[in-house]
Each structure stands twice: as C-alpha cells, then as structure tokens.
Design an enzyme around this catalytic site. Sequence first.
Site, PDB file in Angstrom:
ATOM      1  N   ILE A 159      -1.653  -0.190   7.255  1.00 19.57           N
ATOM      2  CA  ILE A 159      -0.626  -0.722   6.697  1.00 19.57           C
ATOM      3  C   ILE A 159       0.252   0.824   5.438  1.00 19.57           C
ATOM      4  CG2 ILE A 159       0.738  -2.035   4.301  1.00 19.57           C
ATOM      5  CD1 ILE A 159      -1.778  -3.878   5.308  1.00 19.57           C
ATOM      6  N   PRO A 207      -8.098  -1.329  -0.068  1.00 22.40           N
ATOM      7  CA  PRO A 207      -9.299  -2.733  -0.336  1.00 22.40           C
ATOM      8  C   PRO A 207      -9.117  -2.328  -2.209  1.00 22.40           C
ATOM      9  CG  PRO A 207     -10.271  -1.366   0.682  1.00 22.40           C
ATOM     10  CD  PRO A 207      -8.787  -0.719   0.942  1.00 22.40           C
ATOM     11  N   ARG A 235      -4.126  -5.953  -4.067  1.00 24.20           N
ATOM     12  CA  ARG A 235      -4.975  -6.619  -4.943  1.00 24.20           C
ATOM     13  C   ARG A 235      -4.558  -6.918  -5.911  1.00 24.20           C
ATOM     14  NH1 ARG A 235      -5.345  -8.952  -0.555  1.00 24.20           N
ATOM     15  NH2 ARG A 235      -7.091  -9.107   0.484  1.00 24.20           N
ATOM     16  N   GLU A 264      -5.484 -15.357  -8.919  1.00 28.13           N
ATOM     17  CA  GLU A 264      -4.214 -16.479  -8.921  1.00 28.13           C
ATOM     18  C   GLU A 264      -4.848 -17.950  -8.163  1.00 28.13           C
ATOM     19  OE1 GLU A 264      -3.196 -12.523  -5.607  1.00 28.13           O
ATOM     20  OE2 GLU A 264      -4.491 -13.479  -4.783  1.00 28.13           O
ATOM     21  N   HIS A 283       1.158 -14.073  -3.353  1.00 30.48           N
ATOM     22  CA  HIS A 283       1.014 -12.971  -2.832  1.00 30.48           C
ATOM     23  C   HIS A 283       1.687 -13.756  -1.227  1.00 30.48           C
ATOM     24  CE1 HIS A 283      -3.468 -11.880  -2.307  1.00 30.48           C
ATOM     25  NE2 HIS A 283      -2.978 -12.107  -1.026  1.00 30.48           N
TER      26      HIS A 283
END
Length: 316
Positions: A159, A207, A235, A264, A283
């Site tokens: 990404i 991550p 995150r 969340e 999200h």
Amino acid sequence: MKIVITDWQSMSMGDELSYNGFEEFGEVTAYPFTKPEETARRIGGAEILLLNKTPVTAEVIEKCSNLRYIGVLATGYNVIDMQAAEKAGITVCNAGTYSTDAVAQYVFAQILHHYSKIHLYDEDVRKDGWINAPSFSYFPFPTYELSGKTLAVIGFGSIGRKVAEIGSAFGMKVIVNTRSVPSDCPYEIVTIEEAFSRADVLTVHTPLTPQTKGLISREKLALMKPTALLVNSARGAIADEYALADALKEGRLAAAALDVLECEPMSENTPLRNLPNCIITPHIAWSPLETRQRLLGIALDNLKAFTEGKPKNVVK
C-alpha cells in the site's frame, strides 16, 4: 469438516457476495456478527474458522480443541492470539495484498478532498452561490495544487508503495520512512522525525504492533507543520487520539482524515468526534466491491491450499 464464519456481515451487508464457495470444503455456518462471549460456543467443534475482526483469545482457542485452521478475511491479524494458536498447532492464513489499490484510492480521495474543496463548492452552488456571484469564476474557498507538496509515507509495503507511486504521478515530493529499507526504493528514505516535520501530507501504512501503537504521538505531532494533513487508514491505535484532537483543536495541524479509530464502531466519547477539521469514515478504505471479491477469492484459495497440505499466506 465443519466451517464457521463468525462475522460474515463485515464482508457482505447484502447479497453481493456469497460464502457458498466454502461449502466445497464442508458444512458452513455463518453468523452476521459474533460477540466475544459467544465466540467459543459458536465455533464449537469446528475445524475451520473464518473471520474478519472477531477476537480469538487464548481462552477461545483452549475451548475449541478441534480447531485446525483460521482464515483471516483481512490482512491484519492482531485480533488473534498468535502465540496460543501456534501452541495449539493451528494454521493461520491471511489475505495479503488484496486491498492495495482500494486503500491507495481512499488515501488520495481524502487528499484531494482536502486540497480541491469540491464538496464545499458543490454545496455552495446548490445554495445559489454561483448564481449570485459577480464574476464568471467564483472561488471563496482556497484550493491548492498537489504538485510540489511533500508526501511522507510511513510504511513501504504494497500500500505504501502504491500511495508513493500515485503521489509521484501528481508531482509530489515523496519521502518514505520504513523499518526495512528496500534496495529498490526510488524515493528519499528519512527518519520518522523527518517524515513528520517535512510532510505537507503524512500518511501511515504500517501494521499495528507494540512498536507502532501510539506512533502518532504528542511529540511527533509537535513536529508537524500547522498546514499539514494527516491521513490514517491503517489502524486506529497507531494514533494517540487525545494528542491528535488537541493538535487539531489548537490549530497545530490543519486537518486529519481517519478511516480507523482505536474503538470500532466509533465510541461517542472519542475526542475526535465532531471536530470540524477531522474527517472520520467508518473503516471503508478496504470495502469497494471488487476489493471484497478479490479478498474472498484469496480466502478460498488459502483454504484449498490448506486442505491439500500446502498452506500459503501463512501468518507467523
């Protein structure tokens, strides 16, 4: 073979996707969502577990002694107690790079939203702002070019690479901070402090680990330009939400665009709620239909490989 899916509705809220493909491998029971206290009971004696964000603790693993395989319908696997899974001999596989294009697209949707102000002009025109304007061209909301702006990319996996590539195509000056420096990186590698201090746009693609938890800290935010935009689609816990809220309220940071939060669904008590210079989306960066179709295909291939004794995309 018994297969349990604990949170299918996180993959498909309607009938655009089907889990029927997993029925090739056994009897499938799918739940829309599963509460933590329901997890062990619902898994029961199943050998195969498929999940997106359902927490699988050591206690759950201990109670589900037949479990042999956990297929994560996502890239991140921090919801699983990996030490307990390894001890129990459970193979855990994730979906790798299925969301690269979707997340990169989301990041630039937010960047363009911030710099081009299309939403503000659309709203103003609908309220007859242009009808009542004195000139053919009417620009009460300042807009800015991306070309020449510094894009700081933290994390240089698939990404991060895609985001850097798109930024470069826009003429942005791309700088990268990454734990493992690749030999083929065409961009300037900088320290984490340089990334924060030099960025006009800072975007995070790491991550969630003990090392990255709270990475967007009060100290790091103090290094940023007051004109900068921060984008977090990785995150939520990577950011100290109270420190970020303070920076936004005090004008030490121009804006933030967040697709993830520490809690969340979003808690009504989050300090970032309703801040005018903080855009929060639920999200969704990973959620385009094509992206979820790709994810489902990878999950099916992972399970097939496992049943054939040749597991792939194994998380260790």
